[in-house]
Write a protein that holds these residues in place. Sequence first.
Motif, PDB file in Angstrom:
ATOM      1  N   UNK A 107       0.820  -1.214   0.000  1.00  0.00           N
ATOM      2  CA  UNK A 107       0.000   0.000   0.000  1.00  0.00           C
ATOM      3  C   UNK A 107       0.853   1.262   0.000  1.00  0.00           C
ATOM      4  N   UNK A 108       0.896   2.000  -1.097  1.00  0.00           N
ATOM      5  CA  UNK A 108       1.631   3.274  -1.108  1.00  0.00           C
ATOM      6  C   UNK A 108       1.079   4.301  -0.126  1.00  0.00           C
ATOM      7  N   UNK A 109      -0.228   4.234   0.204  1.00  0.00           N
ATOM      8  CA  UNK A 109      -0.840   5.244   1.071  1.00  0.00           C
ATOM      9  C   UNK A 109      -0.791   4.866   2.548  1.00  0.00           C
ATOM     10  N   UNK A 110      -0.303   3.678   2.876  1.00  0.00           N
ATOM     11  CA  UNK A 110      -0.304   3.215   4.266  1.00  0.00           C
ATOM     12  C   UNK A 110       1.062   3.481   4.893  1.00  0.00           C
ATOM     13  N   UNK A 111       1.246   4.695   5.434  1.00  0.00           N
ATOM     14  CA  UNK A 111       2.557   5.115   5.948  1.00  0.00           C
ATOM     15  C   UNK A 111       2.537   5.494   7.420  1.00  0.00           C
ATOM     16  N   UNK A 112       1.478   5.155   8.132  1.00  0.00           N
ATOM     17  CA  UNK A 112       1.385   5.515   9.547  1.00  0.00           C
ATOM     18  C   UNK A 112       2.329   4.689  10.405  1.00  0.00           C
ATOM     19  N   UNK A 113       2.577   3.452  10.004  1.00  0.00           N
ATOM     20  CA  UNK A 113       3.459   2.570  10.768  1.00  0.00           C
ATOM     21  C   UNK A 113       4.668   2.187   9.941  1.00  0.00           C
ATOM     22  N   UNK A 114       5.752   1.907  10.621  1.00  0.00           N
ATOM     23  CA  UNK A 114       6.979   1.489   9.951  1.00  0.00           C
ATOM     24  C   UNK A 114       6.959  -0.013   9.697  1.00  0.00           C
ATOM     25  N   UNK A 115       7.955  -0.489   8.941  1.00  0.00           N
ATOM     26  CA  UNK A 115       8.059  -1.899   8.572  1.00  0.00           C
ATOM     27  C   UNK A 115       9.123  -2.601   9.413  1.00  0.00           C
ATOM     28  N   UNK A 116       8.867  -3.872   9.683  1.00  0.00           N
ATOM     29  CA  UNK A 116       9.859  -4.753  10.298  1.00  0.00           C
ATOM     30  C   UNK A 116      10.416  -5.635   9.185  1.00  0.00           C
ATOM     31  N   UNK A 117      11.651  -5.372   8.769  1.00  0.00           N
ATOM     32  CA  UNK A 117      12.206  -6.055   7.599  1.00  0.00           C
ATOM     33  C   UNK A 117      12.484  -7.532   7.844  1.00  0.00           C
ATOM     34  N   UNK A 118      12.471  -7.974   9.088  1.00  0.00           N
ATOM     35  CA  UNK A 118      12.593  -9.399   9.350  1.00  0.00           C
ATOM     36  C   UNK A 118      11.360 -10.164   8.861  1.00  0.00           C
ATOM     37  N   UNK A 119      10.238  -9.462   8.721  1.00  0.00           N
ATOM     38  CA  UNK A 119       8.971 -10.121   8.378  1.00  0.00           C
ATOM     39  C   UNK A 119       8.370  -9.529   7.100  1.00  0.00           C
ATOM     40  N   UNK A 120       9.231  -9.115   6.160  1.00  0.00           N
ATOM     41  CA  UNK A 120       8.751  -8.449   4.964  1.00  0.00           C
ATOM     42  C   UNK A 120       7.920  -9.351   4.066  1.00  0.00           C
ATOM     43  N   UNK A 121       8.066 -10.674   4.192  1.00  0.00           N
ATOM     44  CA  UNK A 121       7.325 -11.571   3.321  1.00  0.00           C
ATOM     45  C   UNK A 121       6.061 -12.113   3.982  1.00  0.00           C
ATOM     46  N   UNK A 122       5.700 -11.549   5.133  1.00  0.00           N
ATOM     47  CA  UNK A 122       4.408 -11.853   5.735  1.00  0.00           C
ATOM     48  C   UNK A 122       3.362 -10.905   5.162  1.00  0.00           C
ATOM     49  N   UNK A 123       2.099 -11.169   5.488  1.00  0.00           N
ATOM     50  CA  UNK A 123       1.014 -10.386   4.892  1.00  0.00           C
ATOM     51  C   UNK A 123       0.518  -9.316   5.860  1.00  0.00           C
ATOM     52  N   UNK A 124       0.007  -8.222   5.280  1.00  0.00           N
ATOM     53  CA  UNK A 124      -0.730  -7.212   6.032  1.00  0.00           C
ATOM     54  C   UNK A 124       0.019  -6.615   7.197  1.00  0.00           C
ATOM     55  N   UNK A 125      -0.680  -6.533   8.339  1.00  0.00           N
ATOM     56  CA  UNK A 125      -0.118  -5.879   9.517  1.00  0.00           C
ATOM     57  C   UNK A 125       0.964  -6.716  10.202  1.00  0.00           C
TER      58      UNK A 125
END
Length: 419
Positions: A107-125
Motif C-alpha cells: 500500500x503506497x498510502x499506508x505510511x502511519x506505521x513502519x516496517x519490520x524487515x525481518x517479516x517483509x514476506x508476511x502479509x498485512x499488519x
Amino acid sequence: MRLIMRTWWLLSFAAAQWNVSGSIHPVTMNRTSDRSSISLPFRIAEFEIGFSKGDFDLKTSSVVEYRWTGGDAKFDLREAYFIWYPSWGELKVGKQIHAWGAVDGNNPTDNLNSYDYYYMFLAGTDRKIGSLSASVKYYWNDWQLEVVVIPENEPNRYPFDEEDFPIVMADPGDFLTAGETIAEYGMRVQTTMGNSDISISYFSGRDRGFTLVGYNYHPLIDPVAPVLTYRKTDEIGIDMVTFIGDLTLRAEAGFFNTQNDLHTDIETFKDAAYLQFAVQAEYTTANDITLMIQLIGNDVLEVNGSTYTYDETGNPTELVAMNEDEFQQGMGTPFAMFTDLGMFLSATGNYWDNALEIRGNTFMDFQDSQKMLGGGVTYSPVENWAIDCSISKFMGEEGTHFKEMENFSHLSLGVKYSF
C-alpha cells in the motif's frame, strides 16, 4: 477513598467480558541450495488479550520472538490500546498498527506505521511495527473521517549485520542522525459511491527509512563523514475499491514530497517528488480458487541534489547533479522502491471443508531481469492444529536485488497450534 476507587476498578474489570486467543508456531527455514539452516528471528508464539465493557474496549497483541541459534527469546508488545465507541464514531489511544489503503499488502498510502524487515514476506499488519498514537473516526451518513496523531517517528527495523539475511546491511552507527522531533499526523476521508469505496488521505511525518542527505567534515575521517537521517515527507493519497460482477478491482496511488531539514557541512540532497501506485484485480472461480494480479511501481518526478564521483582509489572527487536512479525513497511500500514496474500473481484454493489450502505466487520485475517464485500447502488434520510447508525461490541477473537473494531461496516447515 482510594480503597473505594480500587474496589470499583476491580469490580469493573471482573464484570468485563474478557477475550483471550493466540497460537504457538515453531518454524524452520532451510536453504534449497545446500539444505543449511537459516537462523533468523521468528514469532514462535502470539497472544491477543482484551476486554469489553459497555462502550469501552482494551485490546493487546503480543508475540514471543525466537531464533533457533542461541535461543534469545524476546517478548514484544506489538499493540496495546483503548477504544471508546461514542454514538458518532470511535476513539483509539495507545500503541497501534493502523491500516490504510485498498490493495492487499503493498500500500503506497499506508505510511502511519513502519516496517519490520525481518517479516517483509508476511502479509498485512504482520510486517508492521506498532506506534504510540491517537486516532479518531467520525461517521456521517456515507462519509467517514479519520484523524491520526503520532507524537514521534518510529523508524523501520532493519536486520543489521545479519549474515543469514538475504541482503547484508551494515549498522550506520554514528552516521545516523534522527533529526528534530516532530509530531506526525494524518487525515483520511472515505465515502461510498454506488458500489465503490473511495478514500483521499494526507500524511505528514518523517521517512521510515534513513537516507544520505550530506556530509560533515570530520577530523578522524578523510575527507568527510556521511550524514544519514529520516527526511521530512508529506504524502497525498487516493485509493478505491469497486466491484464488477465477481471481479474485485482495487487501486491506490501516493504522491510524495520529501525534503532535507538537517544542516550539514556539505549538503547533497535538497528535495524530491515521487509517485507510487498499485492496481489489483481479484476473481474467485467456480471451484473456489481465488486469483489475484497486482501491478506495483513508482515514478520519480523530480529530484534536486548532488552526489560524489570517486577516483580509482575510492576517494570522492567532485559533486555532480543527482539523477533519478540515485534517489532513495524513504516512505511508501518497500516493493515500489526497487522496481519501476512489477507484477504479483497469486492463486489460492481451499479444499476438504477448508482443511487444506494450496497456494502459489510469483513476482516479476518488468524493469530488471529478476523474479520470485513461491508456493505452499497448509493442512489442518484436526481442529486448532495446522501443518504448513512453503517454498520461496529468488532469481535475478547481476546487479539486481533478487540476485543478492538467490542464496536465501528456502524451504519453510512449521506446525501451528491455535487457542
